[in-house]
Design an enzyme around this catalytic site. Structure first.
Site, PDB file in Angstrom:
ATOM      1  N   ASN A  48     113.735   1.307  97.811  1.00 61.87           N
ATOM      2  CA  ASN A  48     112.686   1.013  98.781  1.00 61.87           C
ATOM      3  C   ASN A  48     112.248  -0.435  98.612  1.00 61.87           C
ATOM      4  OD1 ASN A  48     111.653   2.002  96.308  1.00 61.87           O
ATOM      5  ND2 ASN A  48     109.697   2.581  97.215  1.00 61.87           N
ATOM      6  N   ILE A  49     111.945  -1.059  99.729  1.00 64.27           N
ATOM      7  CA  ILE A  49     111.539  -2.463  99.761  1.00 64.27           C
ATOM      8  C   ILE A  49     110.254  -2.528 100.575  1.00 64.27           C
ATOM      9  CG2 ILE A  49     112.215  -4.814 100.392  1.00 64.27           C
ATOM     10  CD1 ILE A  49     115.170  -3.734 100.418  1.00 64.27           C
ATOM     11  N   GLU A  50     109.127  -2.622  99.858  1.00 66.78           N
ATOM     12  CA  GLU A  50     107.832  -2.612 100.539  1.00 66.78           C
ATOM     13  C   GLU A  50     107.450  -4.011 101.011  1.00 66.78           C
ATOM     14  OE1 GLU A  50     106.036   1.259  98.183  1.00 66.78           O
ATOM     15  OE2 GLU A  50     105.163  -0.698  97.784  1.00 66.78           O
ATOM     16  N   CYS A  59     112.605   2.488 103.364  1.00 67.90           N
ATOM     17  CA  CYS A  59     112.876   3.451 102.303  1.00 67.90           C
ATOM     18  C   CYS A  59     114.263   3.214 101.701  1.00 67.90           C
ATOM     19  CB  CYS A  59     112.835   4.868 102.850  1.00 67.90           C
ATOM     20  SG  CYS A  59     111.263   5.351 103.573  1.00 67.90           S
ATOM     21  N   GLU A  61     116.637   5.366 101.236  1.00 70.71           N
ATOM     22  CA  GLU A  61     117.702   6.047 101.966  1.00 70.71           C
ATOM     23  C   GLU A  61     118.179   5.224 103.158  1.00 70.71           C
ATOM     24  OE1 GLU A  61     114.702   7.120 101.051  1.00 70.71           O
ATOM     25  OE2 GLU A  61     114.605   9.304 100.924  1.00 70.71           O
ATOM     26  N   CYS A  92     111.788  11.166 103.529  1.00 66.73           N
ATOM     27  CA  CYS A  92     110.713  11.272 104.517  1.00 66.73           C
ATOM     28  C   CYS A  92     111.299  11.618 105.895  1.00 66.73           C
ATOM     29  CB  CYS A  92     109.919   9.959 104.578  1.00 66.73           C
ATOM     30  SG  CYS A  92     110.729   8.637 105.504  1.00 66.73           S
ATOM     31  N   CYS A  95     113.566   8.936 107.545  1.00 65.17           N
ATOM     32  CA  CYS A  95     114.900   8.876 106.944  1.00 65.17           C
ATOM     33  C   CYS A  95     115.746  10.079 107.366  1.00 65.17           C
ATOM     34  CB  CYS A  95     114.808   8.794 105.427  1.00 65.17           C
ATOM     35  SG  CYS A  95     114.268   7.164 104.861  1.00 65.17           S
TER      36      CYS A  95
END
Ligand SMILES: [Zn+2]
Length: 136
Positions: A48-50, A59, A61, A92, A95
């Site tokens: 994940n890359i916020e 996310c 995935e 989620c 995804c």
């Protein structure tokens, strides 16, 4: 659901753990790693890359899926998802919908915890009655 060998499940979980180590999750402190196996046998890793603005975040995935599709792979065998929590986490809703575009309902989705426990669901179990390419 397609069956996976135990050794392949452990292999994919291990690769997803490596990807989780590269997660950028300073806001949620919920690092996630994913390993998506293509039909060619290639593994596509994602984390994940916020983002400070939240919405641009992605996310693990979908990171793995984007890498795979952008590299020409569009058919997949299995997905593994790991978090750093004791409890198992499933992909989620966004995804799940993204995966339905490319993956069959019988594709195994391995959800693993920090403790090494895991459960395997089919994508169809995670998103029943989905809307996909066949509906248009
Ligand atoms: Zn997601």
């Amino acid at each position: 659901m397609k069956t996976l060998m135990e050794i392949e499940i452990k292999n994919m979980i291990s690769r997803a753990i490596d990807a989780r180590g590269r997660a950028y999750a300073p806001y949620s402190n919920f690092p996630v790693g994913a390993c998506l196996k293509g039909q060619t046998g290639a593994y596509y890793l994602g984390c994940n890359i916020e983002n400070a603005a939240f919405t641009p975040g992605i996310c693990a995935e979908r990171t793995a899926l984007s890498k795979a599709v952008s590299e020409g792979e569009k058919t997949f065998e299995a997905l593994a998802v790991v978090t750093d929590r004791d409890a198992l986490a499933t992909p989620c809703g966004v995804c799940r919908q993204a995966l339905v575009e490319f993956c069959k309902p019988d594709m195994p989705v391995i959800c693993a915890s920090k403790k090494g426990e895991y459960k395997v669901y089919s994508l169809g179990e995670l998103l029943p009655h989905s809307f996909g390419p066949g509906d248009l």
